[in-house]
Design an enzyme around this catalytic site. Structure first.
Site, PDB file in Angstrom:
ATOM      1  N   ASP A 165      24.874 -15.533  42.346  1.00  0.00           N
ATOM      2  CA  ASP A 165      23.437 -15.962  42.764  1.00  0.00           C
ATOM      3  C   ASP A 165      23.419 -17.120  43.511  1.00  0.00           C
ATOM      4  O   ASP A 165      23.576 -18.215  42.890  1.00  0.00           O
ATOM      5  CB  ASP A 165      22.689 -16.118  41.336  1.00  0.00           C
ATOM      6  CG  ASP A 165      22.835 -14.952  40.282  1.00  0.00           C
ATOM      7  OD1 ASP A 165      21.506 -14.028  40.631  1.00  0.00           O
ATOM      8  OD2 ASP A 165      23.493 -14.918  39.453  1.00  0.00           O
ATOM      9  N   HIS A 171      14.414 -14.273  30.381  1.00  0.00           N
ATOM     10  CA  HIS A 171      15.795 -14.728  29.666  1.00  0.00           C
ATOM     11  C   HIS A 171      15.286 -14.648  28.049  1.00  0.00           C
ATOM     12  O   HIS A 171      16.342 -14.588  27.438  1.00  0.00           O
ATOM     13  CB  HIS A 171      16.196 -15.881  30.133  1.00  0.00           C
ATOM     14  CG  HIS A 171      16.790 -15.843  31.566  1.00  0.00           C
ATOM     15  ND1 HIS A 171      16.149 -15.983  32.777  1.00  0.00           N
ATOM     16  CD2 HIS A 171      17.914 -15.641  32.071  1.00  0.00           C
ATOM     17  CE1 HIS A 171      16.796 -16.182  33.832  1.00  0.00           C
ATOM     18  NE2 HIS A 171      17.785 -15.738  33.614  1.00  0.00           N
ATOM     19  N   ARG A 229      25.734 -21.256  42.958  1.00  0.00           N
ATOM     20  CA  ARG A 229      27.168 -21.088  42.008  1.00  0.00           C
ATOM     21  C   ARG A 229      28.511 -21.806  42.385  1.00  0.00           C
ATOM     22  O   ARG A 229      29.020 -22.250  41.847  1.00  0.00           O
ATOM     23  CB  ARG A 229      27.452 -19.613  41.638  1.00  0.00           C
ATOM     24  CG  ARG A 229      26.196 -18.702  40.948  1.00  0.00           C
ATOM     25  CD  ARG A 229      25.910 -19.389  39.967  1.00  0.00           C
ATOM     26  NE  ARG A 229      24.428 -18.658  39.302  1.00  0.00           N
ATOM     27  CZ  ARG A 229      23.583 -19.016  38.670  1.00  0.00           C
ATOM     28  NH1 ARG A 229      23.407 -20.425  38.265  1.00  0.00           N
ATOM     29  NH2 ARG A 229      22.610 -18.174  38.077  1.00  0.00           N
ATOM     30  N   LYS A 257      14.607 -10.060  44.871  1.00  0.00           N
ATOM     31  CA  LYS A 257      14.485  -9.499  43.551  1.00  0.00           C
ATOM     32  C   LYS A 257      13.017 -10.589  43.333  1.00  0.00           C
ATOM     33  O   LYS A 257      12.462 -11.180  43.991  1.00  0.00           O
ATOM     34  CB  LYS A 257      15.538 -10.235  42.450  1.00  0.00           C
ATOM     35  CG  LYS A 257      15.936 -11.752  42.840  1.00  0.00           C
ATOM     36  CD  LYS A 257      17.225 -12.065  42.139  1.00  0.00           C
ATOM     37  CE  LYS A 257      17.585 -13.449  42.284  1.00  0.00           C
ATOM     38  NZ  LYS A 257      18.687 -13.989  41.736  1.00  0.00           N
ATOM     39  N   HIS A 258      12.452 -10.090  42.107  1.00  0.00           N
ATOM     40  CA  HIS A 258      12.896  -9.314  40.663  1.00  0.00           C
ATOM     41  C   HIS A 258      11.654  -8.311  40.978  1.00  0.00           C
ATOM     42  O   HIS A 258      10.440  -8.581  40.627  1.00  0.00           O
ATOM     43  CB  HIS A 258      12.518 -10.148  39.362  1.00  0.00           C
ATOM     44  CG  HIS A 258      13.699 -11.640  39.503  1.00  0.00           C
ATOM     45  ND1 HIS A 258      13.270 -12.386  39.956  1.00  0.00           N
ATOM     46  CD2 HIS A 258      14.809 -11.708  39.065  1.00  0.00           C
ATOM     47  CE1 HIS A 258      14.471 -13.373  39.889  1.00  0.00           C
ATOM     48  NE2 HIS A 258      15.167 -12.964  39.309  1.00  0.00           N
ATOM     49  N   ARG A 289      12.209 -21.141  43.189  1.00  0.00           N
ATOM     50  CA  ARG A 289      12.945 -20.132  43.701  1.00  0.00           C
ATOM     51  C   ARG A 289      12.063 -19.162  44.638  1.00  0.00           C
ATOM     52  O   ARG A 289      12.634 -17.980  44.950  1.00  0.00           O
ATOM     53  CB  ARG A 289      13.645 -19.309  42.658  1.00  0.00           C
ATOM     54  CG  ARG A 289      14.185 -20.202  41.603  1.00  0.00           C
ATOM     55  CD  ARG A 289      14.530 -19.289  40.139  1.00  0.00           C
ATOM     56  NE  ARG A 289      15.536 -18.140  40.497  1.00  0.00           N
ATOM     57  CZ  ARG A 289      15.807 -17.224  39.448  1.00  0.00           C
ATOM     58  NH1 ARG A 289      14.902 -17.082  38.569  1.00  0.00           N
ATOM     59  NH2 ARG A 289      16.502 -16.186  39.801  1.00  0.00           N
ATOM     60  N   ASP A 319      18.522  -6.613  36.531  1.00  0.00           N
ATOM     61  CA  ASP A 319      18.806  -7.904  36.058  1.00  0.00           C
ATOM     62  C   ASP A 319      19.824  -7.872  34.934  1.00  0.00           C
ATOM     63  O   ASP A 319      19.811  -6.728  34.273  1.00  0.00           O
ATOM     64  CB  ASP A 319      17.660  -8.734  35.944  1.00  0.00           C
ATOM     65  CG  ASP A 319      17.702 -10.010  36.012  1.00  0.00           C
ATOM     66  OD1 ASP A 319      18.883 -10.648  36.246  1.00  0.00           O
ATOM     67  OD2 ASP A 319      16.640 -10.958  36.132  1.00  0.00           O
TER      68      ASP A 319
END
Length: 490
Positions: free
Chosen positions: A65, A176, A73, A163-164, A133, A248
């Site tokens: 990601d 999450h 990352r 996404k998403h 985001r 996901d």
């Protein structure tokens, strides 16, 4: 017929251990998703990726990601701007170049799949997981910039995954942690949530990631990730999409709490997904559970060999198109990318209200949180001390008070000690403003001193405090450089 090839798994650390290598050789997963814990030195990470490919013995998809902004990352390369910053620029060329920049830092090491960008239309200010985001709250802007970003990535050799799907922008819950519901009429979904994804389908972007969200207008019970009506009916049949559909992560509570033991994997394939993202965060048994659930479903006839073969064929086509052959990242290209990131940071910085002019030779006060909470997709944040170090290079007499979000005593003492000095109140978190931030903003608004709010992550915070503001749309080094330049500009 090995259904495990439809699984994308994670690994615990920066090296492939013998146990992990054996797991990969046994199950021949479709690929691996790397998180921040897997990145170390470039040489070590490149070796990890080579070891993964050697163990899998096929053209694997190695993902991560690298969205830009707060969700990154790999951190030792030029860091693309947040999508929110790109939305401020509203420049397709800049968005396309950001996608290329993200890709260049991945393909250098052999990563060939980026779970980015987000095409969520951020219409809900209370959204706990999207925020910066997203490119913004206008569906057509998100579509234009998002497709440009995705195509930029793919031009540079890295498969993009928008996404998403079909849209996470109008939720007030984090998938999450729980299972959100977006209960809107189909007509509204068509105008807002669906529009960017339709554009991505029309542009033939290589892959799409699903959302763990229930959309009652499409399916009253199942989240999109597991819904044939959403994936097969809407995306495949109505829109004609033939690229890769990846879920996901199935460890997210929206899925794991309702479909434990890997049972979401066959359900996702039955719904129309081609790849299931299994994240164990160190627990390799999670991946074995998913593999066994797929094997059971194939054995008892719930999952057909034809569906598995179709999914594998799409993954194989993607791996052939984006083989992950490492490409050098020359120093001159890195320098150009760093300069582009700096330009974007400076151009996207926005002001609210009458911002004061500061004297670099005089005392300036900084009040900031010592640290900021992270969670969900976020892995790191800006500490108050790091911000102070940056600002000291511009204001040698900087005086600092850090708080914990509750205790304002240190900040009040600093204000009392320097009754005329201008004050900078920084907010560095993604989530709701703390009691201390709200209280201190109220105090500063009543005082006869120049005061400025530095909104360094959540741009919405600027409208919530009674102070003029500088909004950086990010907290990465380029954002801090832009902030410093703006504060001393005459």
């Amino acid at each position: 017929m090995s259904p495990e090839r439809t699984l994308i798994i994670d690994l615990p650390g920066p090296d492939l251990t013998p146990e992990q290598g054996q797991l990969l050789r046994t199950h021949r997963f479709g690929g691996v998703c790397l998180f921040a814990r897997n990145f170390s030195t470039p040489e070590r990470t490149a070796r990890l990726i080579r070891d993964i490919r050697d163990a899998l013995e096929h053209d694997a998809l190695i993902a991560t990601d690298q969205e830009g902004g707060a969700v990154l990352r790999r951190l030792d390369i030029p860091m693309p701007p947040s999508l929110q910053a790109l939305g401020q620029l509203n420049d397709e060329a800049a968005a396309r170049e950001a996608g290329r920049i993200a890709a260049r830092g991945l393909i250098e090491l052999g990563l060939n799949w980026n779970y980015a960008p987000s095409l969520d239309v951020n219409v809900n200010p209370l959204n706990p997981v999207i925020g910066d985001r997203a490119f913004g709250a206008d569906a057509q802007t998100v579509a234009r910039l998002g497709v440009a970003w995705a195509l930029g990535s793919e031009e540079a050799g890295v498969l993009s995954s928008v996404k998403h799907f079909p849209g996470h922008g109008d939720t007030s819950q984090d998938s999450h942690l729980t299972l959100p519901v977006v209960d809107k009429p189909l007509e509204q979904l068509e105008q807002v949530e669906f529009a960017p994804f339709r554009a991505a389908v029309q542009a033939e972007v290589g892959s799409i990631m699903t959302a763990h969200i229930v959309y009652p207008a499409l399916d009253k019970e199942r989240p999109a990730t597991l819904s044939p009506a959403v994936l097969d009916g809407l995306l495949r049949r109505q829109w004609g999409y033939d690229g890769v559909v990846v879920t996901d992560a199935t460890d997210m509570h929206a899925i794991a709490d309702r479909y434990p033991g890997g049972e979401a994997a066959p359900l996702a394939l039955l719904a129309g997904a081609d790849a299931v993202l299994s994240c164990g965060h160190g627990d390799l048994q999670t991946h074995v559970d998913h593999a066994r659930a797929l094997q059971r479903a194939l054995r008892d006839g719930r999952l057909s060999e034809a569906r598995v073969q179709q999914a594998r064929a799409r993954l194989d086509r993607a791996a052939a198109r984006f083989p992950g052959t490492p490409r050098p990242y020359p120093p001159e290209q890195r320098q150009a990318d760093d300069a582009e990131v700096d330009r974007a940071a400076l151009r996207s910085l926005t002001r609210s209200g009458q911002t004061p002019t500061l004297d670099p030779g005089a005392p300036v006060l900084l009040i900031a949180p010592a640290s900021a909470a992270v969670g969900g997709p976020y892995g790191d944040s800006l500490s108050g001390e790091t911000l102070a170090d940056v600002l000291r290079s511009h204001f040698p007499q900087l005086q600092v008070a850090l708080h914990d979000g509750h205790d304002t005593a240190g900040a009040m003492a600093l204000l009392d000690h320097f009754p005329q000095a201008p004050a900078l109140l920084a907010t560095t978190g993604r989530w709701a403003l703390s009691r201390a931030e709200q209280e201190l903003a109220g105090v500063l608004a009543q005082q006869d001193r120049p005061a400025l709010h530095l909104a360094l992550w959540n741009a919405d915070a600027a409208a919530q405090l009674p102070l003029p503001a500088l909004v950086t749309h990010g907290f990465r080094p380029a954002n801090l450089r832009a902030l410093g330049a703006a504060l001393v500009a005459r």
